[in-house]
Design an enzyme around this catalytic site. Sequence first.
Site, PDB file in Angstrom:
ATOM      1  CD  GLN A   1       6.824  -0.646   9.689  1.00 48.70           C
ATOM      2  OE1 GLN A   1       5.700  -0.586   9.223  1.00 48.70           O
ATOM      3  NE2 GLN A   1       7.038  -0.845  10.983  1.00 48.70           N
TER       4      GLN A   1
ATOM      5  NE  ARG B   1       1.253   1.953   2.070  1.00 43.35           N
ATOM      6  CZ  ARG B   1       1.194   1.042   3.049  1.00 43.35           C
ATOM      7  NH1 ARG B   1       0.308   0.069   3.012  1.00 43.35           N
ATOM      8  NH2 ARG B   1       2.025   1.111   4.062  1.00 43.35           N
TER       9      ARG B   1
ATOM     10  NE  ARG C   1       4.443   3.036  10.451  1.00 48.65           N
ATOM     11  CZ  ARG C   1       3.867   2.585   9.325  1.00 48.65           C
ATOM     12  NH1 ARG C   1       3.632   1.303   9.190  1.00 48.65           N
ATOM     13  NH2 ARG C   1       3.586   3.409   8.328  1.00 48.65           N
TER      14      ARG C   1
ATOM     15  CG  ASP D   1       7.509  -7.262   4.807  1.00 53.04           C
ATOM     16  OD1 ASP D   1       6.304  -7.256   5.144  1.00 53.04           O
ATOM     17  OD2 ASP D   1       7.940  -6.598   3.843  1.00 53.04           O
TER      18      ASP D   1
ATOM     19  CB  CYS E   1       6.695  -3.964   8.866  1.00 53.30           C
ATOM     20  SG  CYS E   1       6.549  -5.097   7.468  1.00 53.30           S
TER      21      CYS E   1
ATOM     22  CG  HIS F   1       7.246   0.833   4.402  1.00 53.09           C
ATOM     23  ND1 HIS F   1       6.619   2.056   4.510  1.00 53.09           N
ATOM     24  CD2 HIS F   1       6.435  -0.061   5.052  1.00 53.09           C
ATOM     25  CE1 HIS F   1       5.503   1.916   5.195  1.00 53.09           C
ATOM     26  NE2 HIS F   1       5.369   0.650   5.533  1.00 53.09           N
TER      27      HIS F   1
HETATM   28  N1  NVA Z   1       6.601  -5.547   1.879  1.00 49.32           N
HETATM   29  C1  NVA Z   1       5.226  -5.298   2.236  1.00 49.32           C
HETATM   30  C2  NVA Z   1       5.186  -4.316   3.363  1.00 49.32           C
HETATM   31  C3  NVA Z   1       3.835  -4.062   3.903  1.00 49.32           C
HETATM   32  C4  NVA Z   1       3.833  -3.030   4.999  1.00 49.32           C
HETATM   33  C5  NVA Z   1       4.452  -4.805   1.022  1.00 49.32           C
HETATM   34  O1  NVA Z   1       5.001  -4.016   0.249  1.00 49.32           O
HETATM   35  O2  NVA Z   1       3.304  -5.206   0.841  1.00 49.32           O
HETATM   36  N1   CP Z   2       3.344  -1.844   8.084  1.00 50.92           N
HETATM   37  C1   CP Z   2       2.494  -1.149   7.309  1.00 50.92           C
HETATM   38  O1   CP Z   2       2.879  -0.217   6.574  1.00 50.92           O
HETATM   39  O2   CP Z   2       1.215  -1.540   7.439  1.00 50.92           O
HETATM   40  P1   CP Z   2      -0.002  -1.114   6.487  1.00 50.92           P
HETATM   41  O3   CP Z   2       0.247  -1.754   5.141  1.00 50.92           O
HETATM   42  O4   CP Z   2      -1.220  -1.649   7.153  1.00 50.92           O
HETATM   43  O5   CP Z   2      -0.031   0.382   6.369  1.00 50.92           O
END
Ligand code: NVA
Ligand code: CP
Length: 299
Positions: A133, A103, A286, A218, A258, A130
């Site tokens: 997800q 990540r 998940r 989101d 999400c 992502h």
């Molecule tokens: N769009 C959000 C998704 C979090 C799971 C982010 O990138 O922070």
């Molecule tokens: N939805 C998701 O990826 O959550 P986190 O940022 O908590 O991993």
Amino acid sequence: MKRDFLNLTDLSRQEILDLIKRTATLKKERSENIPHPVLQGKSLGMIFRKNSTRTRISFEVGMFELGGHALYLTDEQLQLKRGETIEDSARVLSRYLHGIMIRNDDFEEARLLAEHADIPIINGLTDKNHPVQVLCDLFTLQEKLGRVENFCIAYVGDGNNMTYSWMEAASLFDFQLNIATPPECTTPGTKDFSHLKNVSFFTSADDAVKGADVIYADVWVSMGMEAEQDKKMQLLQPFQINQKLLDQANPGALVMHCLPAHRGDEITGDVLDGPQSVVFDQAENRLHAQKALLEMLLS
Ligand code: NVA
Ligand code: CP
């Protein structure tokens, strides 16, 4: 030949359907306390250059339940932060691990990791997309709607990594994707999918949710976008998912998010906790769907 999962489209439609089927089995076995140690002796490195609750814990517990082991690796611990290249990190980690989930804030870095690693690389969220997800969300839709095609989903809010992955999904599966964002918050990479007949863009949330079977939310400010917080919070006010908006979708439309949610911003607490919300089942899934993915890539 190793397989990576950097984009949802790295899997075929049929492979995703197979994973959905396998997910149902793994979920059922878990509920019946039937062990499935298919990754015994396997280790997954999890590189987190950004925060996480769901992704970190579901991958870690998932590896444990598959009989394997997961290592939580942050910037603070790795030499990456002190200038070791991603290419050298890829070569070294490939000697110890059987797979890596990453990540970060840079899809290109994840791509380079995959190019130089001999082991499967899983995208656990980048600035671009992502995919895990949405893979897991497709399983939730199969559970709740009984299908992953022939429905309409309205994504309402900021155009971001989640939006991009929904467009990836619409390129593989036959469903209608309505995307409602302010003109200033459109999704980077939209042109990649401009040829798709099943993606429509809206600048009004009301218009996008008409005929929708699912409304998807989101956060308004993604990780790494904090500098744009004030601007986005202002522009996105008309894109809040609340009861009034939900009432304009099809009766019984599902509400998905999400997570993490910011109650009172992108979604109201009553809708998030309401009878049409499936967000906590979605979060649980998940674990199950990623276990199916890990089994496919690492065994
Ligand atoms: N769009 C959000 C998704 C979090 C799971 C982010 O990138 O922070
Ligand atoms: N939805 C998701 O990826 O959550 P986190 O940022 O908590 O991993």
